[in-house]
Design a protein around this motif. Structure first.
Motif, PDB file in Angstrom:
ATOM      1  N   ILE B  93       0.879  -1.163   0.000  1.00 63.47           N
ATOM      2  CA  ILE B  93       0.000   0.000   0.000  1.00 63.47           C
ATOM      3  C   ILE B  93       0.921   1.218   0.000  1.00 63.47           C
ATOM      4  O   ILE B  93       1.737   1.394   0.909  1.00 63.47           O
ATOM      5  N   GLU B  98      -5.168   4.894  -0.677  1.00 63.83           N
ATOM      6  CA  GLU B  98      -5.843   4.198   0.439  1.00 63.83           C
ATOM      7  C   GLU B  98      -5.439   4.765   1.800  1.00 63.83           C
ATOM      8  O   GLU B  98      -6.203   4.750   2.742  1.00 63.83           O
ATOM      9  N   ILE B  99      -4.191   5.189   1.924  1.00 66.26           N
ATOM     10  CA  ILE B  99      -3.746   5.795   3.182  1.00 66.26           C
ATOM     11  C   ILE B  99      -3.242   7.211   2.893  1.00 66.26           C
ATOM     12  O   ILE B  99      -3.048   7.564   1.734  1.00 66.26           O
ATOM     13  N   SER B 100      -3.054   7.984   3.959  1.00 66.03           N
ATOM     14  CA  SER B 100      -2.633   9.379   3.802  1.00 66.03           C
ATOM     15  C   SER B 100      -1.300   9.490   3.055  1.00 66.03           C
ATOM     16  O   SER B 100      -0.433   8.629   3.200  1.00 66.03           O
ATOM     17  N   SER B 103       1.681   8.960   5.266  1.00 73.14           N
ATOM     18  CA  SER B 103       1.911   7.683   5.966  1.00 73.14           C
ATOM     19  C   SER B 103       3.116   6.939   5.398  1.00 73.14           C
ATOM     20  O   SER B 103       3.563   7.227   4.292  1.00 73.14           O
ATOM     21  N   ASP B 104       3.587   5.939   6.135  1.00 75.03           N
ATOM     22  CA  ASP B 104       4.611   5.044   5.613  1.00 75.03           C
ATOM     23  C   ASP B 104       3.964   4.058   4.645  1.00 75.03           C
ATOM     24  O   ASP B 104       2.775   3.749   4.784  1.00 75.03           O
ATOM     25  N   GLN B 106       3.090   0.378   3.306  1.00 75.76           N
ATOM     26  CA  GLN B 106       2.749  -0.768   4.151  1.00 75.76           C
ATOM     27  C   GLN B 106       2.586  -2.040   3.323  1.00 75.76           C
ATOM     28  O   GLN B 106       2.331  -1.979   2.127  1.00 75.76           O
ATOM     29  N   HIS B 107       2.734  -3.144   4.016  1.00 77.62           N
ATOM     30  CA  HIS B 107       2.704  -4.456   3.374  1.00 77.62           C
ATOM     31  C   HIS B 107       1.543  -5.256   3.981  1.00 77.62           C
ATOM     32  O   HIS B 107       1.713  -5.862   5.023  1.00 77.62           O
ATOM     33  N   PRO B 108       0.390  -5.223   3.338  1.00 77.28           N
ATOM     34  CA  PRO B 108      -0.751  -5.948   3.921  1.00 77.28           C
ATOM     35  C   PRO B 108      -0.592  -7.459   3.765  1.00 77.28           C
ATOM     36  O   PRO B 108       0.116  -7.911   2.860  1.00 77.28           O
ATOM     37  N   ASP B 109      -1.229  -8.187   4.642  1.00 79.34           N
ATOM     38  CA  ASP B 109      -1.144  -9.647   4.556  1.00 79.34           C
ATOM     39  C   ASP B 109      -2.075 -10.149   3.452  1.00 79.34           C
ATOM     40  O   ASP B 109      -3.286  -9.937   3.512  1.00 79.34           O
TER      41      ASP B 109
END
Lengths: 216, 456
Positions: B93, B98-100, B103-104, B106-109
């Motif tokens: 991500i 999807e995120i600000s 933000s950092d 990210q690695h969703p499962d």
């Protein structure tokens, strides 16, 4: 096989044998609520093994999986005829906070709480504080459980608790927080009522919150 | 030699001495800056940094101007979003989507492989990765649309070359100006981490550890050589003192019994191959891994770094002290949410434990992320106060890399060896050796790139 054996098989994480046994007990017309109680006792035993350091997260995940499969078999009979529904221990609203999309910890806590009789409403990941407040008003939970994985999303926990307070909901709900960067000190600084240090700790902590006391 | 060049040599020697458990003057401090300089500079969004390496470069320059006391940095300056977009990767991500945008990443499962597909993976792991997993992860890699696929790969080659050139340029500049260098030269992943993180997903993968460990072990065995070769292919030629970075994700979540079965044998074998080759292994033991400390005593002495996140450092010292260099000691939560006094107290506590002998590197337990600037100041100040070992620093010379010993027991680093394609060339009337030499040379040269694409 007896209910005690079922409990033991769950503690030993014997997936196939547990499922066979649940089906047998239903066929032998054992009360579904008694079967459920035996399964929950098994999950409690799993939790004890986790707390003692014998089991780890992979074991808890398998236990959660076993419990879910048991419930798929048990739910139709629990919902049938004159069976009294299993009483929920308490209602928990759970979410991963804003800008954090990680859900492994949250899902594990959710499955452990459900296996221990809590009704859990899962709001998912990346949930805005305002949305969480709307859902508190809608569901009126006993406990709000907040999770994050990243240090940079710790603010999401802080901001959510601030929003809950701002909207005058803080007295209505107990708050437990957890996730990799969260510490007991941070939880206290954020104004949470409890801190879940690991995947299972939320269970005794939430039980204690419902009893109105804090477990250190 | 310029003053900066001397300082750089001192710093490198200090880190080497700490890892080799040899006498030195003070505990080295290593920075895992990650995307933190972008936050510190507060000029760009994380989205901009993730797309534009010059934004990253400017932010790093800004942060290094204020703090250049790091003995080395474990981080890589990279802006991978265009590369991931080119392939249509769904693995991450990215900030701003999807995120600000602040933000950092990210690695969703996510799970990209069914349990029933283990046999296919075991049969030919690299082809399984390319033919089955990659099209599931990347929307632009499509067996039925070769034009889009070729375009995606061409973009990846072009952009990764640009990234590499710019990244080297920045590091050279910072080495000259600030005497800082990147510590890690390549990455290796233990097979079970690769299978669970890249294919099966965390939830399904951990269930596999319990429900089908035999399949997991077979798949790990099948992947081993490819993972070793990929790590070696990633090492820039001629690099002095190459440290291989090894993040471990699955190990904190499994019991010692499961660890010994599915994880440790592969990790140990990889460490042995790399250290016998002359490399140093820097393993990040994510989460709390107290349960595995006893086993880690078997790692080769003075050739590894055990970087702990939440493992109890007192216990780690008890098991590994005098044997393996330990790194860590500064929780990112203290840097982000604590006060300068909290930072000093933490340094004092950790140094009390480790300043008695060589074999410790001070660093944050994870990426600096949301660290407050005043806490970074307090960190360096406290290290000046508590971090002295009282020894003498000896400047070290270059390390010889034992290339030949490296591949013992590991299959040759070719995806498709000459023998497998020879018949496709029909009757060879000229010199077969010429054709074979170029075939195999390119096979070796593309391995790093192929691996990068496979893991997109």
């Amino acid at each position: 096989m007896s209910l005690e054996t079922l409990t033991d098989k769950i503690i030993d994480l014997e997936l196939e044998e547990v499922l066979v046994e649940v089906k047998k007990l239903i066929a032998n017309q054992v009360e579904p609520l008694e079967i459920l109680a035996a399964c929950r006792a098994g999950m409690e035993g799993v939790g004890k093994r986790f707390e003692s350091g014998e089991y780890y997260v992979a074991d808890l995940m398998l236990a959660g999986n076993i419990f879910q499969e048991v419930m798929q078999i048990l739910n139709p009979v629990l919902n049938e005829g004159d069976n009294v529904q299993a009483k929920s221990t308490g209602k928990v609203l759970i979410a991963t906070v804003r800008d954090d999309i990680h859900d492994i910890g949250k899902n594990l806590v959710k499955s452990m709480l459900a296996a221990n009789g809590f009704e859990v409403i899962d709001l998912g990941v990346n949930v805005d504080p305002v949305v969480i407040c709307q859902e508190i008003k809608r569901h009126n939970p006993d406990i709000l459980a907040l999770s994050c994985l990243l240090t940079s999303t710790l603010e999401g926990i802080e901001d959510t608790i601030a929003e809950v307070t701002k909207q005058g909901l803080r007295e209505k709900v107990k708050i437990i927080v957890g996730g990799a960067p969260v510490t007991a000190k941070l939880a206290a600084d954020f104004g949470a009522d409890a801190y879940g240090a690991d995947a299972y700790a939320a269970v005794p902590q939430c039980q204690a919150l419902l009893e109105g006391k804090s477990r250190d | 030699m310029t003053d900066t060049a001397v300082l750089l040599k001192e710093r490198t020697s200090r880190i080497r001495a700490a890892i080799a458990l040899q006498e030195h003057d003070k505990v080295p401090i290593v920075g895992n800056l990650g995307f933190w300089p972008v936050k510190y500079q507060n000029k760009y969004t994380m989205q901009e940094a993730f797309y534009d390496i010059d934004v990253m470069g400017e932010s790093y320059e800004f942060a290094l101007k204020r703090w250049n006391q790091w003995d080395a940095l474990t981080t890589s300056v990279t802006s991978r979003a265009p590369l991931l977009d080119a392939m249509g990767s769904m693995r991450y991500i990215i900030p701003g989507r999807e995120i600000s945008p602040y933000s950092d990443y990210q690695h969703p499962d996510q799970s990209f492989m069914e349990a029933s597909e283990y046999d296919e993976l075991i049969k030919d792991p690299v082809r399984f990765q390319a033919n089955v997993i990659l099209p599931r992860v990347c929307k632009r890699i499509d067996k039925n649309d070769l034009y889009e696929t070729i375009k995606a790969i061409a973009k990846v080659i072009t952009y990764s070359r640009q990234l590499q050139e710019k990244s080297s340029m920045y590091w050279q500049e910072w080495a000259q100006k600030y005497a800082v260098s990147p510590l890690m030269c390549s990455v290796f992943i233990v097979p079970v981490d690769a299978i669970i993180d890249h294919y099966r997903g965390f939830n399904q993968g951990l269930l596999d550890v319990k429900l089908r460990p035999e399949k997991l072990i077979e798949a790990a065995e099948a992947l081993m050589d490819h993972l070793v070769n990929s790590a070696i292919a990633g090492i820039p030629p001629g690099l002095d003192y190459p440290v291989l970075y090894n993040p471990q994700h699955v190990s904190p979540f499994i019991s010692p019994k499961d660890y010994e079965k599915v994880y440790w044998p592969f990790y140990k074998r990889m460490v042995d191959v790399f250290t016998e080759r002359g490399h140093t292994v820097w393993t990040v033991f994510e989460g709390a891994q107290d349960q595995h400390l006893e086993k880690l005593q078997e790692l080769p002495r003075g050739k590894c770094v055990a970087h702990f996140e939440k493992t109890d450092l007192e216990r780690a010292k008890k098991f590994l002290g005098g044997r393996i260099c330990i790194a860590g000691g500064m929780p990112t939560s203290i840097l982000a949410k604590g006060s300068p006094q909290d930072v000093e107290e933490q340094v004092a506590k950790v140094m009390k434990l480790f300043a008695d002998e060589p074999g410790f590197i001070m660093c944050a337990d994870g990426g600096l992320n949301a660290a407050k600037p005043e806490n970074i100041d307090a960190w360096f100040k406290a290290m000046d106060k508590y971090g002295h070992l009282g020894g003498k620093l000896q400047l070290l010379e270059q390390v010889e890399i034992q290339q030949a010993a490296a591949m013992d027991g590991v299959k040759q680093r070719l995806i498709t060896p000459w023998d497998a394609v020879r018949d496709d060339f029909g009757e060879i009337k000229g010199d077969e050796e010429i054709i074979k030499r170029y075939w195999e040379q390119l096979e070796i040269e593309v391995l790093g790139l192929v691996n990068m694409i496979l893991q997109a």
